[in-house]
Design an enzyme around this catalytic site. Structure first.
Site, PDB file in Angstrom:
ATOM      1  N   CYS A   1       0.954  -1.706  -0.077  1.00 38.50           N
ATOM      2  CA  CYS A   1      -0.707  -0.227   0.219  1.00 38.50           C
ATOM      3  C   CYS A   1       0.958   1.425  -0.189  1.00 38.50           C
ATOM      4  CB  CYS A   1      -1.250   0.425   1.521  1.00 38.50           C
ATOM      5  SG  CYS A   1      -2.313  -1.313   1.198  1.00 38.50           S
ATOM      6  N   ASP A   2       2.132   1.301  -0.154  1.00 40.71           N
ATOM      7  CA  ASP A   2       3.316   2.218   0.287  1.00 40.71           C
ATOM      8  C   ASP A   2       4.226   2.248  -0.553  1.00 40.71           C
ATOM      9  OD1 ASP A   2       3.600   4.518  -0.065  1.00 40.71           O
ATOM     10  OD2 ASP A   2       4.248   5.119   2.792  1.00 40.71           O
ATOM     11  N   LEU A   3       4.207   1.232  -1.864  1.00 47.44           N
ATOM     12  CA  LEU A   3       5.079   1.431  -2.165  1.00 47.44           C
ATOM     13  C   LEU A   3       5.966   3.196  -2.901  1.00 47.44           C
ATOM     14  CD1 LEU A   3       7.962  -1.089  -2.971  1.00 47.44           C
ATOM     15  CD2 LEU A   3       5.754  -1.018  -5.293  1.00 47.44           C
TER      16      LEU A   3
END
Length: 949
Positions: free
Chosen positions: A774-776
């Site tokens: 969810c936060d690459l």
């Protein structure tokens, strides 16, 4: 000054020197009259014939002064008159306007590296003051206008890399001031006109890759200023004129890829003392390489492969102190006696040597020991396809810069091969033929592919080290059946997978075995207990599981056993305490349960590590574990909440921040009961409050949602382990925070993208439960000292419900996830978190790594972004959007084929980024497809590097 990179690559210093003679840019005032000047009218007319998708010529309008227009330089003495027009590399299309012929004061016209089509207008011949004309790297057609012969002030004429046809007009001979004539990479035909002999000022002539006929004219060797002559791939025949061997000004000569015959004269190098680069490969030259080559003291590259040269190499070749590349492959050069190898000893004096290629010649005998004393800068050594026998020199490992060692198709034997700590890559098939080998040390390289079964042919092998490479596949049983293996066997830090073969029990004489940091699965075979001389066993950082077999009690000499970071379960075997020789045991971060023994190695807290096994009890008092009474254990668990210390090996500061936030949040919770729904996290290693306070003195304690993010990260990291994911540990470690920015080559960037893709594949499909990161984004991809990428920061990660598809709801609540620019568009619309969202972020990461632009770059307006930016340019102007470091790297690559492979790899990576960052989730590809595409790109890239050397 911007000029065609292909021209600069082939013409080198001469082109740079000539360009530097052009007048500097001045800011003119333009016309004082309100009516447009003749030059302004000519430019606006020329603009109407161009297409300008990127708006590069937006300043060309009547509302701004002519001399402020982009690419325009005006005269100091004649205000409003244009003396230079440089609009190269602007992505322009359309045609070259004949109205440019009205710019009568023009001295420089540079339209290179665009997408111009159509013919060259003969009206350009009216530019009597023109000194530089560059129309290279376009798609211009038709012939070279004879009218250009009237531009008698020209010093540089470059029409390279177009689609021009016909013959070179004879009027080119009237350009008496011409210093550079570059017509390479067209479809020109006919003979080189005799009028070229009139170009007495000519310094560089580049005609490569055309389809001329006839022989090389002898008069070229009588041009008094000629220093660079490029005639490669031009279909020329006959002999190399003797006049060229007498041209004292010559520094570079390339005649490769023709049909030339004859010999190299005995005194060939006596009269060309300035020669630096001589390329004669792929012709029909025969005879010997003369000893006069030693007179060419400035020679840096001599390439004469794929000819019919014979005889021995002159031993005085070592006098070439500046020699960097000696390429003589595919000839009939003879090395049969020990004295024939004298040239090798002489070459040890060539301290700048990078490339030595003698493969596929008539070479027999044993390799001399002087081979190991060649330049420590040597990158490629090719001797394959000969009849060399005997041993590989023991000290060949001295060649610390060696990247390619080609010895296949010989009769080599011998006891020792050490290529340790170099940059070798490729597979290991060749090594299986070295059946007499005793010692094999090839660790710390970049070998890839599987470990071949043919290594089992090394029946005399005593030790091997294959560690720190990129080997894949399973451990071959044949390797573990070599009866002579007796001391160290190392397979660690590769990509090996599958179970440990039961043939492990055959290593009865091995004392040290390393297979840590791979992807091994399954249980430890019971046969391992038969290795009674084993002293050190390292299997940490794998995916091994099951209980420890009772047969391990047979390891009577075991001193070190490291099984940490796996998934072993069951009780800790008490027999480990009975192994009297055991001095260190590490079984941290597994799933062991029950009582910890208190005798043997377990009696000394510094001799063993059991951290990360949540359900252990008992043991010595130093462990501070609860007693093994179930009631008391539960009671203790309720009274003593324990805070985990989750520290990234690389990003210590960021994760320590989360720890402090959670500590204060948990303390406030216990006193004020503000968050009664959050249960305390238990069964983690104890640390003191002072340790936390000291480590977290930089925290922003009021950060909203910090505690929730921390708990989410702990849940995710608790059970996942992968070489490309940040791991949870209980000790702080860090590296120098002042490390400067590193320039990453294209191959390094591809390797990083591989690592991130492998991490996502594990999270999405191969872990205990599916996880969406969810936060690459780049700041969450951390590089260790070996340039291996690790994905970190799981504060926003979502654990998907067991058995659900990627579009099913996750366990916890929804909300916007990720970082603007990297988060997929569907998250902003309230769609459910899915693995497709990570793929989108990965695609943006790819595009950013190749273009060097962030997705939030302020050059993107509200209607576009990095995806659209790349999509518009990928079929037209790729070179304009790639990162500057890679553009500079591309300019240093030698060889058109290698450069083409590199450019194609860049384009393929951009296509991959676009596929991953498609707007619709259903249109994005999976991680498996990403990895497959990366393999194709990397293989092409590696082959390009090889062919470029």
């Amino acid at each position: 000054m911007v000029f065609c990179f292909l021209v600069l690559l082939l013409l080198g210093s001469s082109a740079v020197a000539l360009l530097s003679k052009e007048p500097g840019r001045v800011s003119g005032t333009g016309s004082s009259s309100s009516s447009p000047s003749a030059d302004e009218i000519a430019l606006l007319s020329a603009k109407s014939a161009l297409s300008d998708p990127s708006g590069s010529l937006a300043s060309w309008n009547a509302s701004t002064r002519l001399c402020t227009w982009r690419g325009v330089m005006c005269s100091r003495r004649h205000p409003g008159r244009i003396v230079a027009l440089s609009i190269d590399s602007m992505g322009l299309g359309g045609r070259v306007s004949p109205f440019l012929g009205n710019l009568s004061f023009l001295r420089t016209l540079d339209l290179g590296n665009n997408y111009l089509v159509g013919p060259i207008p003969p009206e350009l011949g009216r530019l009597g003051r023109l000194r530089l004309l560059n129309l290279s790297v376009n798609s211009l057609e038709g012939g070279i206008p004879a009218a250009l012969g009237m531009c008698t002030q020209l010093t540089m004429l470059s029409l390279a890399a177009n689609q021009l046809q016909g013959e070179i007009p004879s009027v080119v001979g009237s350009l008496h001031n011409l210093a550079l004539l570059d017509l390479q990479m067209n479809n020109l035909s006919g003979e080189i006109p005799p009028s070229v002999a009139n170009l007495s000022s000519l310094q560089a002539l580049a005609l490569t890759f055309n389809t001329f006929s006839g022989a090389i004219p002898p008069y070229l060797g009588r041009l008094p200023e000629l220093s660079e002559l490029y005639l490669a791939g031009t279909n020329l025949s006959g002999r190399l004129p003797q006049t060229l061997w007498n041209l004292s000004s010559l520094t570079a000569l390339s005649v490769a890829g023709n049909n030339l015959t004859g010999t190299i004269p005995p005194n060939a190098f006596c009269n060309i003392p300035r020669i630096q680069n001589l390329y004669m490969s792929n012709n029909q030259f025969h005879g010997h390489i003369p000893s006069s080559i030693a007179n060419a003291s400035n020679l840096g590259s001599f390439s004469a492969g794929q000819n019919y040269l014979s005889g021995t190499l002159p031993s005085n070749i070592g006098g070439l102190q500046r020699l960097q590349r000696l390429v003589l492959s595919y000839n009939f050069l003879k090395i049969n006696e020990p004295k024939d190898w004298n040239f090798m000893t002489a070459l040890t004096n060539c301290s700048e040597l990078l490339d030595l290629e003698l493969d596929f010649n008539d070479v027999t005998g044993e390799l001399p020991s002087s081979l190991s004393n060649l330049s420590t800068s040597l990158e490629k050594l090719a001797l394959s396809g000969n009849q060399i026998f005997g041993v590989i020199p023991q000290n060949i490992g001295n060649l610390i810069a060696l990247e390619t060692l080609a010895l296949e198709l010989n009769n080599l034997t011998g006891p020792y091969l050490s290529l340790y700590n170099n940059n070798f890559w490729g597979d290991l098939q060749l090594i299986g033929n070295l059946t007499q080998l005793n010692y094999l040390y090839i660790g710390y390289n970049s070998f890839n592919g599987t470990v071949p079964n043919t290594l089992g042919n090394l029946k005399s092998l005593l030790e091997f080290d294959l560690s720190y490479n990129k080997l894949t596949g399973s451990i071959p049983a044949s390797l573990l059946q070599i009866p002579t293996l007796s001391h160290e066997s190392r397979l660690s830090h590769n990509l090996l997978e599958g179970p440990i073969p039961p043939e492990f029990g055959n290593l009865k004489s091995v004392s040290i075995f390393h297979a840590e940091s791979n992807r091994l699965t399954g249980e430890i075979p019971s046969t391992l207990g038969e290795c009674q001389l084993l002293q050190n066993l390292h299997l940490q950082n794998n995916f091994l599981s099951g209980t420890l077999p009772n047969s391990l009690i047979g390891l009577k000499n075991l001193e070190i056993l490291d099984l940490s970071n796996n998934s072993f379960s069951g009780q800790i075997p008490k027999f480990l305490g009975n192994i009297s020789t055991l001095i260190y045991l590490n079984i941290s971060f597994n799933k062991f349960t029950g009582e910890v023994p208190t005798f043997g190695v377990f009696s000394n807290a510094s001799a063993f590590s059991i951290h990360g096994n949540a359900k252990l009890c008992g043991g010595i008092s130093d462990l501070h574990l609860p007693p093994c009474s179930s009631e008391l254990s539960k009671k203790k668990a309720k009274k003593i909440p324990v805070t985990p210390l989750v520290v990234s090996v690389i990003a210590t500061i960021s994760v320590l921040s989360c720890l402090g936030i959670y500590l204060i949040w948990n303390k406030r919770r216990s006193t004020t009961s503000r968050n009664p729904s959050t249960a305390p996290m238990q069964n983690h290693p104890l640390i003191t409050y002072s340790q936390l306070a000291k480590a977290t003195e930089v925290l922003k304690l009021q950060t909203p949602g910090a505690a929730k993010s921390f708990i989410a990260e702990c849940k995710v990291l608790r059970n996942i382990r992968h070489r490309n994911l940040v791991q949870t540990i209980t000790a702080c470690s860090s590296i120098d925070s002042k490390v400067g920015d590193r320039h990453l080559s294209l191959l390094q960037r591809v390797n990083i993208l591989f690592d991130v893709a492998y991490a996502l594949e594990y999270l999405h499909f191969n872990g205990p439960t599916p996880v969406v990161h969810c936060d690459l984004k780049p700041s969450n991809v951390l590089l260790d000292i070996d340039m291996v990428a690790h994905v970190g920061d799981f504060g926003l990660a979502k654990i998907l419900a067991d058995g659900c598809s990627s579009f099913q709801p996750s366990i916890s609540s929804m909300g916007f996830r990720g970082t603007i620019g990297y988060a997929p568009p569907e998250y902003g619309a309230g769609s459910i978190v899915s693995t497709h969202g990570d793929i989108y972020s990965y695609g943006i990461l790819v595009l950013e790594m190749i273009t060097g632009r962030r997705p939030t770059d302020n050059t993107f307006d509200g209607t576009s972004g990095i995806h659209k930016y790349v999509e518009m340019a990928i079929n037209n102007s790729v070179m304009d959007i790639i990162d500057m470091d890679m553009a500079l790297e591309l300019e240093t690559i030698g060889g058109l084929s290698s450069k083409t492979r590199q450019i194609n790899s860049l384009i393929s990576l951009l296509h991959l980024g676009l596929l991953c960052s498609a707007e619709m989730p259903s249109n994005r590809i999976s991680t498996k497809e990403v990895i497959k595409e990366l393999h194709v790109i990397k293989n092409a890239l590696v082959q390009g590097e090889v062919s470029g050397r």
